[in-house]
Structures are given as C-alpha cells and as structure tokens.
Design an enzyme around this catalytic site. Structure first.
Site, PDB file in Angstrom:
ATOM      1  N   LYS A  12       0.811  -1.221   0.000  1.00  0.00           N
ATOM      2  CA  LYS A  12       0.000   0.000   0.000  1.00  0.00           C
ATOM      3  C   LYS A  12       0.849   1.279   0.000  1.00  0.00           C
ATOM      4  CE  LYS A  12      -4.064  -2.168   2.084  1.00  0.00           C
ATOM      5  NZ  LYS A  12      -5.228  -1.968   2.990  1.00  0.00           N
ATOM      6  N   TYR A  52     -12.350  -2.555  -4.289  1.00  0.00           N
ATOM      7  CA  TYR A  52     -12.922  -2.680  -2.939  1.00  0.00           C
ATOM      8  C   TYR A  52     -14.453  -2.606  -2.965  1.00  0.00           C
ATOM      9  CZ  TYR A  52      -8.321  -2.323  -0.689  1.00  0.00           C
ATOM     10  OH  TYR A  52      -7.039  -2.564  -0.252  1.00  0.00           O
ATOM     11  N   ARG A  88      -1.912 -14.558   4.444  1.00  0.00           N
ATOM     12  CA  ARG A  88      -2.679 -13.876   5.492  1.00  0.00           C
ATOM     13  C   ARG A  88      -1.988 -14.020   6.839  1.00  0.00           C
ATOM     14  NH1 ARG A  88      -7.213 -11.713   3.951  1.00  0.00           N
ATOM     15  NH2 ARG A  88      -8.321 -11.810   5.925  1.00  0.00           N
ATOM     16  N   ARG A 105       2.044  -6.373   8.957  1.00  0.00           N
ATOM     17  CA  ARG A 105       1.249  -5.213   9.398  1.00  0.00           C
ATOM     18  C   ARG A 105       1.720  -4.697  10.759  1.00  0.00           C
ATOM     19  NH1 ARG A 105      -4.558  -7.304   7.133  1.00  0.00           N
ATOM     20  NH2 ARG A 105      -4.464  -6.219   5.131  1.00  0.00           N
ATOM     21  N   ASN A 115      -2.520   0.057   6.504  1.00  0.00           N
ATOM     22  CA  ASN A 115      -2.037  -1.170   7.153  1.00  0.00           C
ATOM     23  C   ASN A 115      -1.019  -1.932   6.283  1.00  0.00           C
ATOM     24  OD1 ASN A 115      -3.870  -2.074   5.297  1.00  0.00           O
ATOM     25  ND2 ASN A 115      -5.048  -3.339   6.710  1.00  0.00           N
ATOM     26  N   HIS A 118      -2.169  -5.362   1.351  1.00  0.00           N
ATOM     27  CA  HIS A 118      -3.430  -6.090   1.163  1.00  0.00           C
ATOM     28  C   HIS A 118      -3.113  -7.543   0.866  1.00  0.00           C
ATOM     29  CE1 HIS A 118      -7.269  -7.399  -0.474  1.00  0.00           C
ATOM     30  NE2 HIS A 118      -6.595  -7.866  -1.511  1.00  0.00           N
ATOM     31  N   GLU A 129      -8.920 -10.626  -8.231  1.00  0.00           N
ATOM     32  CA  GLU A 129      -8.082  -9.450  -7.967  1.00  0.00           C
ATOM     33  C   GLU A 129      -6.868  -9.394  -8.888  1.00  0.00           C
ATOM     34  OE1 GLU A 129      -7.356  -9.603  -3.744  1.00  0.00           O
ATOM     35  OE2 GLU A 129      -9.417  -9.060  -3.273  1.00  0.00           O
TER      36      GLU A 129
HETATM   37  P1  CMP Z   1      -7.292  -4.897   2.883  1.00  0.00           P
HETATM   38  O1  CMP Z   1      -6.625  -6.202   3.098  1.00  0.00           O
HETATM   39  O2  CMP Z   1      -6.769  -4.008   1.827  1.00  0.00           O
HETATM   40  O3  CMP Z   1      -8.841  -5.201   2.566  1.00  0.00           O
HETATM   41  C1  CMP Z   1      -9.882  -4.358   2.945  1.00  0.00           C
HETATM   42  C2  CMP Z   1      -9.401  -3.149   3.676  1.00  0.00           C
HETATM   43  O4  CMP Z   1     -10.399  -2.415   4.337  1.00  0.00           O
HETATM   44  C3  CMP Z   1      -8.477  -3.591   4.788  1.00  0.00           C
HETATM   45  O5  CMP Z   1      -7.271  -4.071   4.269  1.00  0.00           O
HETATM   46  C4  CMP Z   1      -8.359  -2.329   5.611  1.00  0.00           C
HETATM   47  O6  CMP Z   1      -7.387  -1.425   5.125  1.00  0.00           O
HETATM   48  C5  CMP Z   1      -9.744  -1.735   5.399  1.00  0.00           C
HETATM   49  N1  CMP Z   1     -10.558  -1.903   6.601  1.00  0.00           N
HETATM   50  C6  CMP Z   1     -11.164  -3.019   7.021  1.00  0.00           C
HETATM   51  N2  CMP Z   1     -11.855  -2.795   8.152  1.00  0.00           N
HETATM   52  C7  CMP Z   1     -11.669  -1.496   8.458  1.00  0.00           C
HETATM   53  C8  CMP Z   1     -12.132  -0.647   9.509  1.00  0.00           C
HETATM   54  N3  CMP Z   1     -12.921  -1.119  10.469  1.00  0.00           N
HETATM   55  N4  CMP Z   1     -11.741   0.640   9.493  1.00  0.00           N
HETATM   56  C9  CMP Z   1     -10.952   1.121   8.512  1.00  0.00           C
HETATM   57  N5  CMP Z   1     -10.492   0.362   7.482  1.00  0.00           N
HETATM   58  C10 CMP Z   1     -10.832  -0.927   7.464  1.00  0.00           C
END
Ligand code: CMP
Length: 148
Positions: A12, A52, A88, A105, A115, A118, A129
């Site tokens: 990211k 997303y 993961r 992370r 974070n 992804h 994806e």
């Molecule tokens: P990612 O793995 O990119 O997939 C979905 C993204 O949504 C996740 O990482 C986070 O960056 C974001 N996300 C998920 N839950 C929350 C939350 N409660 N608040 C803010 N961002 C979130």
C-alpha cells in the site's frame, strides 16, 4: 494455472512512501513465496472503488479508496503452498495494533487504513483481484523468464 498455490497482494501507499517495499518483498520471499508477477502503479479512483466494491457500503470506504489512490502501490502475484492462508498469516490482523509480533502489518502498518499491505482472502477473490492488474500473457511471460 493452479490457483490454490497463488495469491495476490498490494503493497500500500504508506509502505511505498516509507521506503519499505524491498523489506516487505523480502518478508514475502523469506516466507516461502515466489514472485510470479510484479508492478508499481498509481491506482485511479474508479479502479480502487472496483477493487474494494465489496466494502462500498462500509463507513471506511471513502477513506480507504482515497488512501489507495493517494500514491503509488506495488501489486504482485505470489506463488507458494497454501498461498492464501500463508500470506494472510504473514500479513497479520487488519489492525496493525492487534497484529502478532513479526507480521508485516505489525512492523510496517500505521492503522487499519494504512495497514501496509493487502492480502486476498480466498482463492476465488485472489483470481478476481490479480486479473484486474495482470494479463495471462504478462504472467506467462514472467514465468517463462523464471524457467518455470
Ligand atoms: P485490505 O486487506 O486491503 O482489505 C480491505 C481493507 O479495508 C483492509 O485491508 C483495511 O485497510 C480496510 N478496513 C477493514 N476494516 C476497516 C475498519 N474497520 N476501518 C478502517 N479500514 C478498514
């Protein structure tokens, strides 16, 4: 393509901005993954919203898509045994503050939006994806150069 051994990641914008792309890719490789395809790019808003789309109704959608388009990202197709689950576990909890010690992370993430990385959450979503970023021809060309 054996999709069970493949997964997709996006390093990211916060990780690119902080100069941690190399360190994160090293974690992936040390974690047992082979890079099948890799590219740096800046996502358009429409592309981030499509990527997303499942989160469209969530309160964090605008912040997330705004962030993902705020700077360059690095996208990669990764190959490794039990790829989705293994990535993961290397990546850790969505919230870096809750992620286990030694996860990507925990070490590179700032908050739930920024974070660091992804990771696809299923074989099906991984395929959906990576097809948004890589063509079969590109993947095959990269694979050929690895003598695979
Ligand atoms: P990612 O793995 O990119 O997939 C979905 C993204 O949504 C996740 O990482 C986070 O960056 C974001 N996300 C998920 N839950 C929350 C939350 N409660 N608040 C803010 N961002 C979130």
């Amino acid at each position: 393509m054996n999709t069970g051994n493949l997964t997709f990641t996006i390093i990211k914008p916060n990780s690119v901005a902080s100069g941690d792309v190399g360190r994160i890719i090293d974690r992936l490789i040390c974690g047992g993954f082979v890079l099948r395809a890799l590219r740096m790019l800046r996502m358009e808003r429409a592309r981030a919203e499509q990527f997303y789309a499942v989160h469209r109704e969530r309160p964090f959608f605008d912040e997330l898509t705004g962030f993902m388009t705020s700077g360059p990202v690095v996208v990669a197709l990764l190959e490794g045994e039990d790829a989705v689950a293994r990535l993961r576990s290397l990546v850790g909890n969505t919230d870096p503050a809750l992620a286990e010690q030694g996860t990507i992370r925990r070490d590179f993430g700032l908050d739930k939006t920024r974070n660091a990385i992804h990771a696809s959450d299923s074989d099906l979503n991984a395929a959906v994806e990576w097809q948004q970023f890589f063509t079969e021809e590109e993947i095959n060309a990269c694979t050929a150069h690895q003598g695979r």
